[in-house]
Scaffold this active site. Sequence first.
Site, PDB file in Angstrom:
ATOM      1  N   GLY A 227       0.796  -1.212   0.000  1.00 29.49           N
ATOM      2  CA  GLY A 227       0.000   0.000   0.000  1.00 29.49           C
ATOM      3  C   GLY A 227       0.831   1.266   0.000  1.00 29.49           C
ATOM      4  O   GLY A 227       0.323   2.358   0.252  1.00 29.49           O
ATOM      5  N   GLU A 268       4.272  -7.121   0.248  1.00 28.11           N
ATOM      6  CA  GLU A 268       3.822  -7.522  -1.087  1.00 28.11           C
ATOM      7  C   GLU A 268       3.621  -6.305  -1.990  1.00 28.11           C
ATOM      8  O   GLU A 268       2.505  -6.010  -2.436  1.00 28.11           O
ATOM      9  CB  GLU A 268       2.502  -8.300  -0.995  1.00 28.11           C
ATOM     10  CG  GLU A 268       2.577  -9.547  -0.137  1.00 28.11           C
ATOM     11  CD  GLU A 268       1.192 -10.086   0.202  1.00 28.11           C
ATOM     12  OE1 GLU A 268       0.185  -9.419  -0.145  1.00 28.11           O
ATOM     13  OE2 GLU A 268       1.111 -11.160   0.806  1.00 28.11           O
ATOM     14  N   PRO A 269       4.685  -5.569  -2.284  1.00 31.48           N
ATOM     15  CA  PRO A 269       4.521  -4.379  -3.119  1.00 31.48           C
ATOM     16  C   PRO A 269       4.265  -4.744  -4.575  1.00 31.48           C
ATOM     17  O   PRO A 269       4.871  -5.666  -5.121  1.00 31.48           O
ATOM     18  CB  PRO A 269       5.868  -3.663  -2.973  1.00 31.48           C
ATOM     19  CG  PRO A 269       6.837  -4.772  -2.692  1.00 31.48           C
ATOM     20  CD  PRO A 269       6.088  -5.787  -1.881  1.00 31.48           C
ATOM     21  N   GLY A 270       3.361  -4.040  -5.196  1.00 29.15           N
ATOM     22  CA  GLY A 270       3.115  -4.190  -6.631  1.00 29.15           C
ATOM     23  C   GLY A 270       3.348  -2.862  -7.307  1.00 29.15           C
ATOM     24  O   GLY A 270       4.358  -2.621  -7.953  1.00 29.15           O
ATOM     25  N   ARG A 307      -7.145   3.231 -15.657  1.00 31.60           N
ATOM     26  CA  ARG A 307      -7.078   3.802 -14.309  1.00 31.60           C
ATOM     27  C   ARG A 307      -7.688   5.207 -14.202  1.00 31.60           C
ATOM     28  O   ARG A 307      -8.381   5.504 -13.223  1.00 31.60           O
ATOM     29  CB  ARG A 307      -5.638   3.821 -13.804  1.00 31.60           C
ATOM     30  CG  ARG A 307      -5.028   2.430 -13.641  1.00 31.60           C
ATOM     31  CD  ARG A 307      -3.650   2.485 -13.007  1.00 31.60           C
ATOM     32  NE  ARG A 307      -3.735   2.834 -11.600  1.00 31.60           N
ATOM     33  CZ  ARG A 307      -3.436   4.029 -11.118  1.00 31.60           C
ATOM     34  NH1 ARG A 307      -3.022   4.991 -11.921  1.00 31.60           N
ATOM     35  NH2 ARG A 307      -3.539   4.261  -9.823  1.00 31.60           N
ATOM     36  N   TYR A 311     -10.521   4.883 -11.516  1.00 36.20           N
ATOM     37  CA  TYR A 311     -10.161   5.377 -10.194  1.00 36.20           C
ATOM     38  C   TYR A 311     -10.016   6.894 -10.138  1.00 36.20           C
ATOM     39  O   TYR A 311      -9.581   7.429  -9.110  1.00 36.20           O
ATOM     40  CB  TYR A 311      -8.823   4.778  -9.742  1.00 36.20           C
ATOM     41  CG  TYR A 311      -8.741   3.282  -9.716  1.00 36.20           C
ATOM     42  CD1 TYR A 311      -9.615   2.524  -8.946  1.00 36.20           C
ATOM     43  CD2 TYR A 311      -7.763   2.612 -10.446  1.00 36.20           C
ATOM     44  CE1 TYR A 311      -9.523   1.151  -8.909  1.00 36.20           C
ATOM     45  CE2 TYR A 311      -7.670   1.230 -10.414  1.00 36.20           C
ATOM     46  CZ  TYR A 311      -8.547   0.507  -9.650  1.00 36.20           C
ATOM     47  OH  TYR A 311      -8.449  -0.863  -9.604  1.00 36.20           O
ATOM     48  N   CYS A 337     -15.289   4.220 -28.075  1.00 37.38           N
ATOM     49  CA  CYS A 337     -16.658   4.721 -28.110  1.00 37.38           C
ATOM     50  C   CYS A 337     -17.252   4.700 -26.700  1.00 37.38           C
ATOM     51  O   CYS A 337     -18.216   3.992 -26.400  1.00 37.38           O
ATOM     52  CB  CYS A 337     -17.514   3.898 -29.075  1.00 37.38           C
ATOM     53  SG  CYS A 337     -19.122   4.632 -29.379  1.00 37.38           S
ATOM     54  N   GLU A 338     -16.602   5.392 -25.809  1.00 33.89           N
ATOM     55  CA  GLU A 338     -17.027   5.696 -24.450  1.00 33.89           C
ATOM     56  C   GLU A 338     -16.342   7.009 -24.102  1.00 33.89           C
ATOM     57  O   GLU A 338     -15.446   7.460 -24.827  1.00 33.89           O
ATOM     58  CB  GLU A 338     -16.572   4.619 -23.449  1.00 33.89           C
ATOM     59  CG  GLU A 338     -17.096   3.228 -23.694  1.00 33.89           C
ATOM     60  CD  GLU A 338     -18.521   3.027 -23.223  1.00 33.89           C
ATOM     61  OE1 GLU A 338     -19.059   3.952 -22.573  1.00 33.89           O
ATOM     62  OE2 GLU A 338     -19.095   1.972 -23.515  1.00 33.89           O
ATOM     63  N   TYR A 365      -0.882  -1.760 -13.263  1.00 32.43           N
ATOM     64  CA  TYR A 365      -2.300  -1.839 -13.620  1.00 32.43           C
ATOM     65  C   TYR A 365      -2.603  -1.097 -14.921  1.00 32.43           C
ATOM     66  O   TYR A 365      -3.700  -0.600 -15.113  1.00 32.43           O
ATOM     67  CB  TYR A 365      -3.173  -1.320 -12.468  1.00 32.43           C
ATOM     68  CG  TYR A 365      -2.863  -2.021 -11.180  1.00 32.43           C
ATOM     69  CD1 TYR A 365      -3.271  -3.331 -10.983  1.00 32.43           C
ATOM     70  CD2 TYR A 365      -2.116  -1.399 -10.191  1.00 32.43           C
ATOM     71  CE1 TYR A 365      -2.958  -4.002  -9.814  1.00 32.43           C
ATOM     72  CE2 TYR A 365      -1.789  -2.064  -9.019  1.00 32.43           C
ATOM     73  CZ  TYR A 365      -2.212  -3.368  -8.832  1.00 32.43           C
ATOM     74  OH  TYR A 365      -1.892  -4.031  -7.689  1.00 32.43           O
TER      75      TYR A 365
END
Length: 418
Positions: A227, A268-270, A307, A311, A337-338, A365
């Site tokens: 996190g 557990e870093p991503g 993202r 988010y 088309c959004e 991500y």
Amino acid sequence: MQLKDRNYQIQGVDVLAIADQFGLPLYVYDANKIIEKISLLRSSFSGVNLKIKYAAKALTNLSILKLMRQQGVEMDSVSVNEARMGLLAGFEPGQIMFTPSGVSFEEIREAVELGLQLNVDSLPLLEWVGKTYGSTVHVSIRINPHIAEGGNIKISTGHADSKFGISILQRPEIRALVEQYHLSVNGLHVHTGSDFKNANAFLRGAEILFDLASDYPDLTFIDFGSGFKVAYKEGDHVTDIADLGQKVSETFQRFCQQYGRELELWFEPGKFLVSECGHLLVRTNLVKENPSRTFAAVDSGLNHLIRPMMYDAYHDIKNVSNPLGAEKTYNVVGYICETDTFATDRPLPEVRPGDVLSFENAGAYGFSMASNYNARFRPAEVLVYDGTPYLIRQRETFDDLLRGQVDVPVLNSEVIEQ
């Protein structure tokens, strides 16, 4: 990425040259940035027996996994397929933590057969493991600590209403199942979400796990998840890793003395490891001036980087082709088309048709959440290692879009209306 002689470079390689060599749109990753982040974690937690478990969901390309293994980092997976990729990349089964959420028991069985470290996050799963395997399989237990901190609610996982983990209020039920089935509990786990600015959330989670540890005398590790907050724009508050390392390490050392022996401390870093390494390079298709807005439309969209839409995430944008142009304000939008707006009212050096833009902090991500929406191809991926760019994923083709589809012969005949 640095500005040098008006050219953006990664490890001394001109980004425009990379774009010319591999085509656009394109994900480019800087191996040095990943190695730098790994080194920062290790130096900050130098006083404990630290294990870094890369959260592979952030970026699962096999070459990235191999780079992590080369640097002595192990792996965290949330699906059996992620774990299988880890095995292909050379990880040993015991080096892979498997932390599922609401998956089928059959997938759990596959994970156990592969020899993964199983992290249990529900009472029904804990009971199933007990009935099926008893004491023959090591398990760790994921606790929901009821800590509501972090960033966007969509990436906050430790609050009371989260689907993740077993509520700390169910401590007696956990203990009862462990004793009933003689389960072998070798670890405790907590992950409260992402974008923590200081050590407080980790220390609060630590207090809960350290107290819970008294129920389990045979632990080998405590896992604090991750996190860590990274900077997405200039002036962003980030997690002070050195301060976090000092405070958590001191607390963990005192706990180990009380527990009676030294345990491993896992993280557990991503995003922390791969976010800043990544650049999504796109080309400007057109510049569209409306009375109220100027749109810079690029050859990408939410199918490549979702993202900002999912988010409200901020990504810095560089005009690689015209870095010294006069500043103007743009809405940078995609070709889907959004409403796929990457940035609103963003000041940028003048953007012209054909200019190459770079979306920064795109390593985490980005590609891993990409799709074929609107029947668009996913981009190629390139890793810059020791000053050389390597293709690590080919660009998709039309055949890739059709792969897996089945032709139904009855639909090949022409329908004649009566």
